[in-house]
Design a protein around this motif. Structure first.
Motif, short mmCIF file in Angstrom:
data_model
loop_
_atom_site.label_atom_id
_atom_site.label_comp_id
_atom_site.label_asym_id
_atom_site.label_seq_id
_atom_site.Cartn_x
_atom_site.Cartn_y
_atom_site.Cartn_z
N VAL A 1 -9.24 -2.49 2.25
CA VAL A 1 -8.43 -2.45 1.03
C VAL A 1 -7.68 -3.77 0.84
CG1 VAL A 1 -6.50 -1.32 -0.14
CG2 VAL A 1 -8.16 0.06 1.11
N SER B 1 -9.91 -6.54 -0.29
CA SER B 1 -10.69 -6.32 -1.53
C SER B 1 -10.11 -7.14 -2.68
CB SER B 1 -10.69 -4.85 -1.90
OG SER B 1 -9.40 -4.45 -2.27
N ARG C 1 1.56 -6.57 -3.52
CA ARG C 1 0.16 -6.16 -3.45
C ARG C 1 -0.02 -5.13 -2.33
NH1 ARG C 1 -4.45 -7.91 -1.43
NH2 ARG C 1 -6.24 -7.48 -2.77
N GLN D 1 -2.02 -2.62 -4.39
CA GLN D 1 -3.39 -2.29 -3.98
C GLN D 1 -3.35 -1.24 -2.88
OE1 GLN D 1 -5.52 -3.83 -6.45
NE2 GLN D 1 -6.83 -3.70 -4.66
N LYS E 1 -3.03 1.74 -6.15
CA LYS E 1 -4.50 1.86 -6.17
C LYS E 1 -4.97 2.72 -5.01
CE LYS E 1 -8.16 -0.53 -8.18
NZ LYS E 1 -8.91 -1.76 -7.88
#
Lengths: 269, 322
Positions: A266, A269, B203, B260, B281
């Protein structure tokens, strides 16, 4: 200083998701059978007022605008030793919006007298509009600071208070002249105290002022402009659930390695 | 002819949050077939003005010495003057604390309807309809704001980005008539987080909850976060207990984040917390209780005690990322 603390009774936010229902009109949560509590930020506001009175003296009036059930919450405020408690009682067919609530609270504040500080919670744990404090300030024509988590006073400047308010980057230290409206947020210093058993018993014998809208010279039609300014079009319970992949493995080390690999995937990515 | 006004502050850069406000404003203006007007309050840099002008029909720069930084009363007065003159259908602001403070008061002064935490905005039958989560994330409401203008703060980072217009906006200077406010004086502005480390823009986030039991385990989480370039966050319980600063709080009453990766350690996952991470995410959870609600919201889960997991996990991550 004279302090008015506005309190709101809400559906217990701890109610599990599986027990949460929407009412038959589809416009609000179903309160039947669910516990009602004092909104947490209102409890933080009350605690802030109690601490301020302990240091600097003054009087605290607790007020709530709501249905008859809110009396229980105001008894709790009395048990925490507020000086006066006022319930403005009205059963609406639909939840009144913050514009209407602010007008009623402002009319009540004016009827009750002069307050140096008017405190509200920063937002409520039900609809979470976070507007009542700001609107109330405008109704009363006073400055307003929100997300306040500390109030101090200096006896040499009796008309000023020192305020700490949270910001996105940290905090602001502000010196402001009363009268003021402040919305209170939580921090480690205003965790609500628990009432003493004796005070809880006493609270049921204490006077509690009950007003209707007409005691304030108001009724639903004079609030129509506010009440009709918002309309709940739809209220739904989201059903989206993600399927969780539990990391398996014979040993904890193996599972940790499995998790680490997925995290790396993750992150990269 | 009305307009939709997107309101930005000159002291902030045109970052993801500002672009989210511009995106929401641009789309709403298009739906209403009116001009998208951007107002930048405070001393805006040339870069900011140029960036904003790509997404608007008109950009007003409202500069004044008293607006070098935020002041609750002065900023409100400035926005009121602008709002009364432009008579827009809607005024949009971002989700900063300052914006949340301004919205109800500005709506009141403009005779409009305040709205907050909007996930989406649509024009329907002459009203702005916002959607937002309520009851700590247990329900989703669509609310029509009937009295114009709608004055709304939006969940800015959840908004789609704006589209460049065919030509850049005309840039105008807005003359303001302001007086210093003697009743509210800013004594000190304490900055804990730098712009670069805002949680909302992170992030990767590693977050700890009540299950950690105290401030000390957060140092281990910090080491784990450092290994994957993550920032630290916490649940309300951990912040209320004073284990970590209030600025770390994620949830209904804290920050709304959209990383993320959100790694939740010893967080049970009450709906109020989930509300703050709805835009993440990938959510990963470590918890001792396999029935913890957090596992209903995450992609990957590990059932285990953080004390046995966090250290080895960090070592493994360092090894894999080396």
């Amino acid at each position: 200083m004279n302090i008015l603390v506005c309190l709101k009774q809400i559906l217990d936010p701890e109610l599990p998701v599986r027990d949460f229902r929407i009412d038959s009109a589809g416009r609000d949560a179903d309160r039947r059978g669910a516990g009602l509590v004092m909104n947490i930020f209102c409890a933080n506001a009350l605690e802030t007022a109690l601490q301020f009175r302990e240091k600097h003296g003054g009087k605290i009036t607790a007020i709530a605008f709501g249905s008859a059930s809110a009396e229980e919450m105001l008894r709790k405020a009395l048990a925490l030793r507020v000086d006066t408690a006022v319930l403005v009682k009205h059963e609406f067919a639909h939840r009144p919006n913050p514009l209407a609530v602010a007008r009623v609270l402002a009319a009540s504040a004016r009827k009750l007298g002069d307050f140096d500080l008017v405190l509200t919670g920063r937002e409520s744990g039900d609809w979470g509009d976070g507007q009542t404090g700001g609107l109330l300030a405008e109704e009363l024509g006073r400055p307003c600071l929100s997300f306040v988590d500390g109030i101090k006073a200096d006896p040499s400047q009796p008309t000023d208070v020192q305020i700490r308010r949270q910001t996105d980057e940290g905090s602001d230290a502000i010196e402001a002249s009363v009268p003021l409206v402040l919305t209170i947020t939580n921090n480690e210093h205003n965790v609500p105290r628990i009432a003493k058993t004796r005070d809880v018993m006493q609270a049921f014998k204490q006077p509690l002022t009950q007003w209707s809208l007409s005691d304030l010279g108001l009724d639903e039609s004079s609030l129509a402009d506010e009440l009709s300014s918002t309309e709940i079009i739809e209220l739904t319970i989201p059903t989206k659930q993600t399927k969780c992949e539990f990391i398996t493995g014979d040993s904890l080390d193996e599972r940790i390695e499995g998790l680490a690999k997925r995290i790396v995937a993750v992150v990269q990515s | 002819m009305g307009s939709v006004v997107s309101c930005l502050f000159g002291w902030n850069p045109i970052d993801r949050a500002a672009l989210g406000v511009l995106g929401a404003g641009q789309r709403l203006a298009k739906q209403c077939s009116v001009e998208h007007v951007v107002v930048i309050v405070g001393g805006a840099s040339e870069t900011s003005v140029a960036d904003a002008s790509k997404f608007a029909d008109v950009v007003h720069v409202a500069e004044h010495p008293l607006l070098a930084s935020y002041h609750s009363e002065t900023t409100l007065t400035a926005l009121t003057q602008i709002g009364r003159s432009l008579k827009p259908q809607a005024v949009l602001l971002g989700n900063e604390i300052y914006c949340q403070e301004l919205v109800p008061r500005l709506a009141h002064r403009l005779g409009g309807t305040p709205g907050g935490d909007a996930l989406s905005l649509n024009a329907e039958e002459g009203s702005v309809v916002i959607t937002r989560t309520v009851y700590g994330g247990k329900a989703l409401a669509a609310i029509a704001l009937r009295r114009s203008p709608a004055v709304v703060w939006v969940r800015s980072r959840a908004q789609e980005l704006p589209q460049p217009m065919s030509q850049n906006a005309e840039v105008k200077r807005w003359p303001l008539d302001l007086e210093p406010c003697s009743k509210v004086k800013l004594i000190d502005r304490h900055v804990e987080v730098q712009e670069a480390s805002r949680l909302e823009d992170a992030r990767v986030i590693v977050s700890g909850g009540r299950g950690l039991g105290g401030p000390e385990p957060f140092t281990h989480l910090q080491a784990l976060a450092s290994a994957i370039g993550g920032q630290m966050a916490a649940s309300r319980a951990a912040c209320d207990a004073g284990w970590v600063p209030p600025g770390w709080q994620v949830g209904q009453t804290g920050k709304k984040v959209s990383p993320q990766l959100y790694l939740a350690v010893a967080i049970s996952g009450a709906s109020q917390h989930i509300m703050g991470i709805a835009d993440a995410k990938t959510i990963v959870a470590i918890n001792t209780d396999p029935d913890a609600p957090i596992f209903q919201h995450c992609q990957f889960g590990l059932v285990g005690d953080y004390r046995q997991v966090v250290g080895p996990l960090r070592d493994k991550l360092v090894e894999l990322l080396a």
